[in-house]
Enzyme design. Structure first.
Site, PDB file in Angstrom:
ATOM      1  N   ASN A  23       1.110  -1.070  -0.081  1.00  0.00           N
ATOM      2  CA  ASN A  23       0.168   0.051  -0.046  1.00  0.00           C
ATOM      3  C   ASN A  23       1.026   1.372   0.128  1.00  0.00           C
ATOM      4  O   ASN A  23       1.332   1.751   0.955  1.00  0.00           O
ATOM      5  CB  ASN A  23      -0.938  -0.082   1.151  1.00  0.00           C
ATOM      6  N   HIS A  65     -12.859   3.262  -0.419  1.00  0.00           N
ATOM      7  CA  HIS A  65     -12.917   2.236   0.742  1.00  0.00           C
ATOM      8  C   HIS A  65     -13.459   1.073   0.677  1.00  0.00           C
ATOM      9  O   HIS A  65     -14.005   0.246   1.351  1.00  0.00           O
ATOM     10  CB  HIS A  65     -13.470   2.995   2.023  1.00  0.00           C
TER      11      HIS A  65
END
Ligand code: AMP
Length: 404
Positions: free
Chosen positions: A8, A180
């Protein structure tokens, strides 16, 4: 040990996790780490399964000047010191645009398509793609998978995907994507184990972290969310304002003489809880502060969560459960209690005891709607997607790759 590396990457940090592949395709987290302070004070920190420290070291700034070099250092550390050569790498990529409604195996064509989306996520997308490109150049046969924050929302109806602007812009990709999605997908997959009947129904999930949004799930599918074209919309966040009249942006340009780049920086970095309080973007610090503006920022946050929950309940035409997740949602007893109070018109009542011990079910037994805390796990979701695409490939031959 066969492993998957999850990456990430942000503007100044690369977070990574290693999952081992156990029997029957089960995954077990082995390592969590990050290199942060890229371009300022680079540091590698990593810990093992039980949180035991594995690395904590600083690097000279010139050695870790960008995300690809940080990725190289993390890969070298994994290989040289832990003997780990991941079979595949799963990346969090914030924007999948209109076309990607699921994770995808990366090749040069995919990278080119994702690069075209940089304008839709200027703060995130370039950093997400930087390690993808460098791994593709250095390890062309290493399977890489892109997992998108937008993909989970791509099944929504047209009315919740649109803005009331000429259709040509929609065709170009100006849509209410929602973000998200990896977090919501994890919750949607976990809820059937927590409350099987409720998982089939109408659920609001509140992902409240430094980025914050909410999603309306119907039968485990996203039907609406508070975020839109970019990750600026919806709820107030650590440094982003959430929903704002576009007239404010016009005012900043015409009256304050701000350039597009300045406005972008302002909206992503100087607004939200930080801008409103003038104290901090961090909810813990706001809760600890005596400053009335910190209290006002919390009041605004709670109010807006309540307001948008009403909107999502309307989209769902009712509500069967409310779920808290992410940093604030999983940890802040006080913010949860205040949000539940804001939802009392829906017949929600909180058990103070269960809330204070961060229990899974925190509503009272007489509450019309149950309220849960479900810790999210976006990295596990990425590792699962990566493994399933790896297994679907015709001839997995990635064993001999090393990441360095
Ligand atoms: P995340 O982005 O999910 O890591 O969440 C970060 C946010 O969660 C920050 O605003 C933190 O202040 C907040 N947070 C984490 N732990 C707590 C806590 N115990 N109480 C209040 N806020 C918390």
């Amino acid at each position: 040990m066969d492993t998957i590396l999850v990456v990430n990457a942000g503007s100044s940090s690369v977070k990574f996790q290693i999952f081992s592949i156990e029997g029957e395709g089960r995954l077990r987290r082995q390592i969590k780490g990050q290199i942060d302070g890229i371009g300022s004070r680079p540091r590698l920190r990593a810990s093992g399964v039980r949180g035991e420290p594995l690395a904590h070291r600083a690097y000279p700034i010139e050695l870790v000047s960008d995300v690809p070099t940080a990725m190289g250092i993390a890969g070298g550390w994994l290989r040289d010191e832990l003997g780990m050569s991941p079979m595949a790498v799963g990346h969090r990529v914030v924007h999948g645009g209109p076309d990607y409604d699921r994770p995808v195996l990366i090749d040069h064509g995919v990278v080119a398509r994702l690069e075209r989306l940089v304008a839709l996520a200027p703060i995130h997308q370039p950093h997400n793609l930087a390690p993808v490109r460098s791994l593709l150049a250095n390890f062309p046969t290493l399977p890489q998978v892109a997992c998108f924050d937008t993909a989970f929302h791509r099944t929504r109806d047209a009315v919740s995907d649109l803005y009331a602007i000429p259709h040509q812009l929609y065709a170009e990709g100006v849509r209410r994507y929602g973000f998200h999605g990896l977090s919501y997908e994890y919750i949607a997959k976990t809820l059937p184990h927590v409350a099987p009947e409720i998982a089939k129904g109408r659920v609001i999930v509140a992902h409240l972290g430094s980025g914050a949004s909410m999603c309306a799930l119907k039968g485990g599918r996203s039907i609406e969310s508070t975020m839109g074209f970019t990750a600026l919309d919806g709820l107030p966040m650590g440094t982003r304002p959430g929903q704002i009249d576009p007239g404010v942006v016009l005012y900043l340009i015409s009256e304050k003489g701000m350039s597009p780049a300045k406005v972008q920086d302002f909206l992503y970095r100087d607004c939200g809880l930080k801008g409103l309080s003038g104290v901090s973007n961090d909810m813990r610090e706001l809760e600890a502060s005596e400053d009335p503006k910190a209290k006002l920022a919390i009041d605004y946050f709670v109010y807006r969560v309540g307001l948008d929950a009403g909107m999502l309940a309307a989209a769902l035409q009712g509500l069967d459960a409310f779920v808290f997740t992410a940093g604030i949602g999983e940890n802040s007893t006080r913010i949860r209690a205040r949000i539940v109070d804001q939802l009392r018109w829906l017949g929600v009542t909180l058990s103070a005891d269960e809330n204070s011990r961060n229990a899974q079910l925190i509503s009272r037994s007489d509450s019309r709607i149950p309220v849960y805390i479900i810790p999210t796990d976006e990295e596990l979701m990425i590792a699962k997607h990566t493994l399933s695409l790896l297994l679907e490939r015709p001839s997995p031959n990635a064993r001999h790759n090393n990441v360095s």
